[in-house]
Design an enzyme around this catalytic site. Structure first.
Site, PDB file in Angstrom:
ATOM      1  N   HIS A  97       0.975  -1.091   0.124  1.00  0.00           N
ATOM      2  CA  HIS A  97      -0.106   0.113  -0.161  1.00  0.00           C
ATOM      3  C   HIS A  97       0.823   1.149   0.115  1.00  0.00           C
ATOM      4  CE1 HIS A  97      -2.618   3.160   1.444  1.00  0.00           C
ATOM      5  NE2 HIS A  97      -3.735   2.300   0.919  1.00  0.00           N
ATOM      6  N   GLU A 167      -3.377   2.213  -7.281  1.00  0.00           N
ATOM      7  CA  GLU A 167      -3.822   3.101  -6.453  1.00  0.00           C
ATOM      8  C   GLU A 167      -2.712   4.618  -6.500  1.00  0.00           C
ATOM      9  OE1 GLU A 167      -5.954   2.827  -2.406  1.00  0.00           O
ATOM     10  OE2 GLU A 167      -3.866   2.321  -2.110  1.00  0.00           O
TER      11      GLU A 167
HETATM   12  P1  PGA Z   1      -9.265   6.757   0.391  1.00  0.00           P
HETATM   13  O1  PGA Z   1      -8.041   5.671   0.734  1.00  0.00           O
HETATM   14  O2  PGA Z   1     -10.364   5.990  -0.193  1.00  0.00           O
HETATM   15  O3  PGA Z   1      -9.606   7.210   1.641  1.00  0.00           O
HETATM   16  O4  PGA Z   1      -8.663   7.537  -0.744  1.00  0.00           O
HETATM   17  C1  PGA Z   1      -7.880   4.537  -0.172  1.00  0.00           C
HETATM   18  C2  PGA Z   1      -6.747   3.926   0.418  1.00  0.00           C
HETATM   19  O5  PGA Z   1      -5.659   4.146   0.708  1.00  0.00           O
HETATM   20  O6  PGA Z   1      -6.970   2.496   0.633  1.00  0.00           O
END
Ligand code: PGA
Length: 253
Positions: A97, A167
């Site tokens: 992550h 992400e």
């Molecule tokens: P967010 O976080 O939906 O608050 O942007 C996503 C994540 O980091 O898993």
């Protein structure tokens, strides 16, 4: 059969007590049971995992751990092993992550965690994404390298047991999310990278999107972003918002 939309509820370091965690989980479990075509994976703080999973006997929700160590045991003060999280009924593990990469998790760590999870018959959720955009297309090199190293020890036959999340750091906790068309372009690129490294199985790579997902933007992303689901932060620690998000996803399918 149409594949279910996967929603990973990444609670991060929330909520502050087990009592609140139980309340949040009970509400999310109800929302998950109502939503057709959606498969929910809850990733609570590891300390809540065993008790939450023990309190739950249904099949609509699965559990993930937000991070774990790839080693089997030993002198790693403060760490939790993948096997220990599996023993507490985590079936999935989030790997790489952006918030962990910012704390020093390297591509090579992600490679070891992905391989260790597969060896334990757990499903790794490998997150990739650039930290900023400069306009020069650098994000493609970043993502290619993260995929190359993170999946280096994954046999072609095991690709189907891995989830990938795109992400980008600049969309996490942000006000705006990514444009679905850009996501689509990135998904095509990611599949191509994995076809190059692992062969044709890369075409069916399961790609999720993460970064400020909510009830307002999820539908368009699902329709036009070429994604199989979402990794959700903020909207997953508010039971009401999470319920609305699942409804929006159900409508968009
Ligand atoms: P967010 O976080 O939906 O608050 O942007 C996503 C994540 O980091 O898993």
């Amino acid at each position: 059969m149409v594949a279910k939309t996967i929603v990973v509820a990444n609670w991060k370091m929330n909520p502050g007590s087990f009592r609140e965690a139980k309340k949040l989980f009970d509400a999310e479990k109800k929302a998950a049971e109502k939503a057709r075509g959606v498969s929910v994976i809850v990733a609570p703080p590891a300390i809540f995992l065993r008790e939450l999973s023990q309190s739950y006997r249904g099949s609509k929700v699965a559990f993930a751990v937000q991070n774990a160590h790839f080693g089997a045991g030993g002198a790693y003060t403060g760490e939790i092993s993948l096997a220990q999280t599996k023993d507490a009924r985590a079936r999935y593990v989030i790997v790489g992550h952006a918030e962990r990469r910012a704390e020093g998790e390297t591509d090579d760590d992600t490679r070891k965690k992905v391989a260790a999870a597969l060896a334990l018959k757990m499903t790794p959720i490998l997150c990739v994404g650039e930290s900023s955009r400069t306009g020069g297309g650098e994000q493609f090199n970043v993502v290619r390298e993260q995929l190359r190293v993170g999946l280096a020890d994954v046999a072609a036959s095991a690709l189907g047991r891995v989830l990938i999340v795109y992400e980008p750091l600049w969309t996490i906790g942000a006000k705006t999310t990514m444009n679905p068309r850009e996501m689509h372009q990135m998904a095509i690129f990611m599949r191509k990278c994995v076809v190059d490294s692992h062969g044709e199985g890369g075409r069916s790579l399961k790609i999720l999107y993460g970064g400020s997902v909510d009830e307002k933007n999820a539908g368009a992303m699902l329709r036009d972003g070429d994604v199989r689901g979402f990794l959700v932060g903020r909207a997953s620690v508010n039971a009401l918002e999470f319920g609305k998000l699942l409804e929006a996803i159900e409508r968009a399918q």
